[in-house]
Write an enzyme that holds these catalytic residues in place. Structure first.
Site, PDB file in Angstrom:
ATOM      1  N   GLY A  87      37.919  37.709  44.314  1.00 33.23           N
ATOM      2  CA  GLY A  87      37.966  36.300  44.657  1.00 33.23           C
ATOM      3  C   GLY A  87      39.047  35.567  43.872  1.00 33.23           C
ATOM      4  N   CYS A  88      39.379  34.377  44.331  1.00 35.81           N
ATOM      5  CA  CYS A  88      40.462  33.618  43.698  1.00 35.81           C
ATOM      6  C   CYS A  88      40.064  33.119  42.307  1.00 35.81           C
ATOM      7  CB  CYS A  88      40.899  32.464  44.598  1.00 35.81           C
ATOM      8  SG  CYS A  88      39.559  31.388  45.168  1.00 35.81           S
ATOM      9  N   TYR A  89      38.896  32.468  42.203  1.00 35.43           N
ATOM     10  CA  TYR A  89      38.442  32.025  40.887  1.00 35.43           C
ATOM     11  C   TYR A  89      38.317  33.219  39.939  1.00 35.43           C
ATOM     12  CZ  TYR A  89      36.982  27.200  42.131  1.00 35.43           C
ATOM     13  OH  TYR A  89      36.935  25.863  42.493  1.00 35.43           O
ATOM     14  N   THR A  90      37.758  34.321  40.461  1.00 38.34           N
ATOM     15  CA  THR A  90      37.508  35.459  39.589  1.00 38.34           C
ATOM     16  C   THR A  90      38.809  36.073  39.084  1.00 38.34           C
ATOM     17  OG1 THR A  90      37.249  36.803  41.585  1.00 38.34           O
ATOM     18  CG2 THR A  90      35.267  36.053  40.532  1.00 38.34           C
TER      19      THR A  90
END
Length: 338
Positions: free
Chosen positions: A157-160
């Site tokens: 994911g992007c945040y991750t």
């Protein structure tokens, strides 16, 4: 050349994939698909995204749901899934069985903890055999041999991505005090919410605000791969794209800034898409770029603040997916990216 298709091509990540893959010398982009319920079906992708004008005339073909899918994917070498989590969950086995390499940008095959799917994604995972074959493709951390040797690639994911790239080296090398849970504050542009219109991500309605505290679906992903409990505070910002992440943690006794820098260089000195900076990174330096920029500062009493910056549609999605494709097919890692 390899033949590639994109499912979910009309969304922001899908269109970013189109733009990158059209520049790839080893890729022939042959098919673009959207849901059969999509208002974009039968339209040319360049009618939705003017930046693709005169670059491609590919049409967005409608694709039925998995239970009705009859399209023969055997002539396709690789398929990118820029789709809803449950859609990816259902369709990935069909693509895998057809012999395709599957690059899934959703969260459907990221987690090994089965209970997290029901809690954070709202469905029960029923494709356990394929889940066990999936490789979590955080490219600078994952085994490149593992990426090459599976056809089920799960894109982080992007945040991750913005949180794990700074955290994983420090956690693995035990530079952080295990009694102090790192606090992660991330601010994302509104494109992270997807292209589908709704009031909550209408640009005129967006304000800088926190949301989904303690229950965001990227929380279990960060904890699983960083190997530590964290407090994750996602925020929505009133800008189009990019993620700035600030992590506050406590260093282990005896650890100083030079130790932190040495570890970051150990992990990333030869990784072309992670840039370790001697200052705190700026979002503007990574917009429309495939990089993750990382910088940090250490206090006299042993606390560290780390900042990372990525473009959520590039390193947080499409660029990382293409980076994974490059590694899987043994192309140069940065082909079509820089």
């Amino acid at each position: 050349m390899i033949k590639v298709a994109i499912i979910g091509a009309s969304g922001y990540a899908g269109a970013e994939l189109v733009s990158i893959l059209l520049k790839h010398p080893e890729v022939l982009l042959t098919k673009l698909f959207v849901s059969e319920k999509s208002e974009d079906k039968y339209k040319k992708i360049n009618s939705l995204y003017g930046s693709l004008y005169n670059k491609t005339d590919l049409i967005l073909e409608p694709l039925p749901a998995a239970e009705k899918l009859k399209y023969d994917f055997k002539a396709i070498d690789a398929v990118f899934l820029a789709t809803d989590h449950k859609v990816s969950h259902d369709i990935a086995p069909i693509l895998y069985d057809a012999g395709c390499a599957v690059f899934d940008l959703s969260g459907a095959y990221r987690l090994k903890n089965l209970s997290a799917y029901e809690k954070y994604y709202g469905f029960k995972h029923e494709n356990l055999e394929l889940l066990n074959k999936a490789v979590y493709s955080l490219c600078e951390i994952a085994s490149h041999d593992a990426i090459k040797n599976t056809r089920m690639l799960s894109i982080p994911g992007c945040y991750t991505t913005s949180a794990e790239l700074p955290l994983i080296p420090l956690c693995r090398e035990k530079l952080l005090d295990a009694d102090f849970a790192p606090v992660i504050n991330s601010v994302s542009g509104v494109s992270g919410a997807g292209r589908k219109a709704k009031l909550s991500n209408s640009f005129c309605e967006v304000s800088l605000n926190a949301y989904n505290i303690f229950k965001h679906r990227h929380l279990p992903e960060i904890e699983e791969y960083a190997g530590t409990k964290v407090i994750f505070n996602p925020h929505l910002g009133s800008f189009k794209r990019g993620i700035l992440t600030t992590i506050t943690a406590k260093l282990s006794a005896g650890v100083d800034a030079s130790n932190v820098l040495s570890v970051f260089l150990k992990y990333y000195e030869n990784k072309p898409l992670v840039r370790i900076k001697n200052e705190l990174p700026k979002l503007q330096d990574v917009i429309n770029q495939p990089y993750c920029d990382i910088g940090f500062t250490v206090s006299e009493d042993g606390y560290i603040v780390i900042c990372s910056a990525i473009d959520n549609l590039q390193k947080g999605a499409a660029a990382q997916a293409v980076q994974t494709l490059n590694l899987h097919f043994d192309f140069n890692e940065t082909t079509a990216l820089i």
